[in-house]
Design an enzyme around this catalytic site. Structure first.
Site, PDB file in Angstrom:
ATOM      1  N   ASP A  27       0.838  -1.208   0.000  1.00  0.00           N
ATOM      2  CA  ASP A  27       0.000   0.000   0.000  1.00  0.00           C
ATOM      3  C   ASP A  27       0.871   1.256   0.000  1.00  0.00           C
ATOM      4  OD1 ASP A  27       0.786  -0.832   2.588  1.00  0.00           O
ATOM      5  OD2 ASP A  27      -0.811   0.307   3.550  1.00  0.00           O
ATOM      6  N   SER A  58     -14.219   4.173  26.553  1.00  0.00           N
ATOM      7  CA  SER A  58     -13.999   2.942  25.811  1.00  0.00           C
ATOM      8  C   SER A  58     -14.422   1.772  26.683  1.00  0.00           C
ATOM      9  CB  SER A  58     -12.519   2.789  25.425  1.00  0.00           C
ATOM     10  OG  SER A  58     -12.289   1.437  25.036  1.00  0.00           O
ATOM     11  N   LEU A 115      -6.471  -5.594  11.944  1.00  0.00           N
ATOM     12  CA  LEU A 115      -7.805  -5.643  11.335  1.00  0.00           C
ATOM     13  C   LEU A 115      -8.419  -4.250  11.243  1.00  0.00           C
ATOM     14  CD1 LEU A 115      -9.113  -8.828  13.146  1.00  0.00           C
ATOM     15  CD2 LEU A 115      -7.979  -8.647  10.932  1.00  0.00           C
ATOM     16  N   GLU A 150      -5.155  10.014  11.743  1.00  0.00           N
ATOM     17  CA  GLU A 150      -4.207   8.956  12.129  1.00  0.00           C
ATOM     18  C   GLU A 150      -2.769   9.331  11.762  1.00  0.00           C
ATOM     19  OE1 GLU A 150      -5.677   5.075  11.969  1.00  0.00           O
ATOM     20  OE2 GLU A 150      -3.735   4.144  12.331  1.00  0.00           O
ATOM     21  N   ASP A 162      -7.412   1.503   5.046  1.00  0.00           N
ATOM     22  CA  ASP A 162      -8.335   1.145   6.127  1.00  0.00           C
ATOM     23  C   ASP A 162      -9.525   2.097   6.203  1.00  0.00           C
ATOM     24  OD1 ASP A 162      -6.377  -0.677   6.549  1.00  0.00           O
ATOM     25  OD2 ASP A 162      -5.728   0.104   8.501  1.00  0.00           O
ATOM     26  N   TYR A 211       8.882  -2.458  10.406  1.00  0.00           N
ATOM     27  CA  TYR A 211       7.952  -1.811   9.470  1.00  0.00           C
ATOM     28  C   TYR A 211       8.591  -0.538   8.910  1.00  0.00           C
ATOM     29  CZ  TYR A 211       3.789   0.575   7.689  1.00  0.00           C
ATOM     30  OH  TYR A 211       2.889   1.247   6.872  1.00  0.00           O
TER      31      TYR A 211
HETATM   32  P1  ADP Z   1      -5.328  -2.013  14.252  1.00  0.00           P
HETATM   33  O1  ADP Z   1      -5.886  -0.821  13.571  1.00  0.00           O
HETATM   34  O2  ADP Z   1      -4.807  -3.020  13.295  1.00  0.00           O
HETATM   35  O3  ADP Z   1      -6.264  -2.645  15.236  1.00  0.00           O
HETATM   36  P2  ADP Z   1      -3.610  -0.021  15.402  1.00  0.00           P
HETATM   37  O4  ADP Z   1      -2.380  -0.098  16.216  1.00  0.00           O
HETATM   38  O5  ADP Z   1      -3.582   0.787  14.154  1.00  0.00           O
HETATM   39  O6  ADP Z   1      -4.067  -1.538  15.095  1.00  0.00           O
HETATM   40  O7  ADP Z   1      -4.781   0.533  16.279  1.00  0.00           O
HETATM   41  C1  ADP Z   1      -5.083  -0.023  17.540  1.00  0.00           C
HETATM   42  C2  ADP Z   1      -5.293   1.101  18.547  1.00  0.00           C
HETATM   43  O8  ADP Z   1      -6.511   1.831  18.252  1.00  0.00           O
HETATM   44  C3  ADP Z   1      -5.513   0.601  19.950  1.00  0.00           C
HETATM   45  O9  ADP Z   1      -4.274   0.324  20.590  1.00  0.00           O
HETATM   46  C4  ADP Z   1      -6.241   1.765  20.600  1.00  0.00           C
HETATM   47  O10 ADP Z   1      -5.333   2.821  20.915  1.00  0.00           O
HETATM   48  C5  ADP Z   1      -7.118   2.265  19.446  1.00  0.00           C
HETATM   49  N1  ADP Z   1      -8.457   1.654  19.529  1.00  0.00           N
HETATM   50  C6  ADP Z   1      -9.072   0.949  18.580  1.00  0.00           C
HETATM   51  N2  ADP Z   1     -10.293   0.547  18.985  1.00  0.00           N
HETATM   52  C7  ADP Z   1     -10.460   1.019  20.235  1.00  0.00           C
HETATM   53  C8  ADP Z   1     -11.495   0.920  21.229  1.00  0.00           C
HETATM   54  N3  ADP Z   1     -12.608   0.241  20.990  1.00  0.00           N
HETATM   55  N4  ADP Z   1     -11.294   1.534  22.406  1.00  0.00           N
HETATM   56  C9  ADP Z   1     -10.165   2.213  22.649  1.00  0.00           C
HETATM   57  N5  ADP Z   1      -9.153   2.314  21.770  1.00  0.00           N
HETATM   58  C10 ADP Z   1      -9.287   1.737  20.586  1.00  0.00           C
HETATM   59 MG    MG Z   2      -4.802   0.624  12.492  1.00  0.00          MG
END
Ligand code: ADP
Ligand code: MG
Length: 375
Positions: A27, A58, A115, A150, A162, A211
């Protein structure tokens, strides 16, 4: 941008997580990728507040926090709330005046497992904040605002896949997304193929450093491709002849990286043809070839991912498998016959646990619709 009356009632928004059928680690070199949105995702329940505060909770992390609007003067905290604040900031940067709200966040996506839980959180938050403000944005602009949250606020170097798939996904379909132009095309996914996610439950600590190293290597490759008397062209268009010609002047490591980028781009287009023919064995073989390339040429796999893929590929009904996401842990993606998927998941769970001592998370994916208001 359109306006409608600000929302003063409770509303619930959903944004999906995603898998990427094929097209891994390309990507950020303007390649083509093939994501599909899942029925798994993140819900944001928005309750209006009379003041200009955002109160966040959360459910997953059992944590609450309050911030004041506008966010201009504030900065990131290195905390999950950055994703929410980043979205509020990016919307304000578009000239949208936000109103106070309580946002309750709940996700059934494993966080940080590749994911796209972060994009699901951003997109569901953006829909909630826009609704509260009485504004709407076209899907592409909304995706780009979330991407900006992001990349510029949270500080993650990520591509647009994404956020775009969270807004463009459709039940039963994948999206062929061109990361250079952001053009996309929907591709039907045959219903007799099951997509199984198998989380190894390991995350090796060197993942983010590796990465960043791959990104730097790919930048070196793009420079090498642009010099040496060749016309300027994208790495994704390299044929095997180009790889051999340019590779001869590169270090062995960079030559392997280039081979992954070129062959993975080819596999994405071949996967689209296989999907159009509903040829699941051909598609599975492409997944398995992608895994070998990620393991040997791009060197982003790990023993647990290799074990998961190998254990899956010997099971009857499995067409192919590969590591999924950034690598060094996280999930494998397995393509299997839908009528055998439940048995495959069960056997794989047992065999992976026996081989590694780790209980994996195994999930039968359903390809669902894009982000939306639920009620
Ligand atoms: P991915 O997007 O693959 O899951 P990332 O590292 O990009 O991995 O994003 C994960 C981060 O997004 C978590 O560590 C948290 O900081 C934030 N996050 C995602 N969903 C939630 C949620 N439901 N509650 C709180 N934080 C969240
Ligand atoms: Mg992510």
């Amino acid at each position: 941008m359109t306006a409608h009356p600000p929302n003063t009632a409770t509303a619930v928004f959903f944004a999906p997580a995603r898998i990427n059928l094929i097209g891994e680690h390309i990507d950020y070199t303007q390649g083509r990728v093939l994501p599909a949105s899942l029925t798994l995702g993140t819900r944001v329940t928005m309750r209006p507040r009379a003041d200009r505060q955002l109160s966040l909770h959360s459910v997953n992390l059992d944590e609450s926090l309050q911030v004041s609007l506008p966010l201009g003067a504030q900065t990131r905290r290195g905390h999950w709330s950055d994703y929410v604040c980043g979205v509020a900031w990016a919307l304000e940067e578009l000239g949208i005046s936000l109103a106070g709200a309580q946002l309750e966040i709940e996700s059934d996506v494993p966080l940080g497992a590749g994911l796209a839980s972060s994009a699901a959180l951003e997109v569901a938050t953006a829909l909630a904040l826009l609704e509260r403000a009485g504004r709407r944005l076209p899907a592409r602009e909304l995706a780009l605002a979330c991407l900006r949250a992001e990349s510029d606020w949270v500080g993650t170097r990520c591509g647009p896949m994404d956020q775009l798939i969270a807004l463009y996904g459709r039940c039963g379909q994948a999206l062929l997304l061109d990361c250079a132009t952001l053009e996309s095309r929907v591709i039907d996914v045959p219903a007799d193929g099951a997509w199984i996610l198998a989380d190894t439950r390991v995350h090796h600590a060197h993942a983010s450093g590796e990465y960043n190293a791959r990104r730097s290597e790919s930048e070196q490759l793009a420079r090498a491709a642009a010099t040496g008397g060749r016309e300027m062209r994208s790495l994704r268009d390299f044929s095997s002849g180009d790889v051999a010609a340019v590779g001869a002047s590169l270090s062995p490591v960079l030559a392997r990286r280039l081979r992954h980028i070129a062959t993975e781009n080819r596999r994405v287009l071949d996967a689209v043809s296989a999907l159009q023919r509903a040829d699941l064995p051909a598609l599975g073989a492409l997944l398995s070839a992608s895994h070998k390339s990620l393991r040997d040429d791009y060197e982003v796999s790990c023993p647990e991912l290799d074990a998961m893929v190998e254990l899956a590929c010997v099971l009857p009904g499995v067409f192919g498998a590969r590591m999924h996401g950034g690598g060094f842990g996280g999930c494998a993606l397995i393509l299997a016959a839908a009528d055998r998927a439940a048995q495959i998941a069960e056997t794989l769970r047992e065999r992976y646990e026996r081989a590694t001592g780790i209980v994996p998370w195994i999930h039968l994916c359903r390809i669902g619709d894009a982000a939306r208001r639920l009620r």
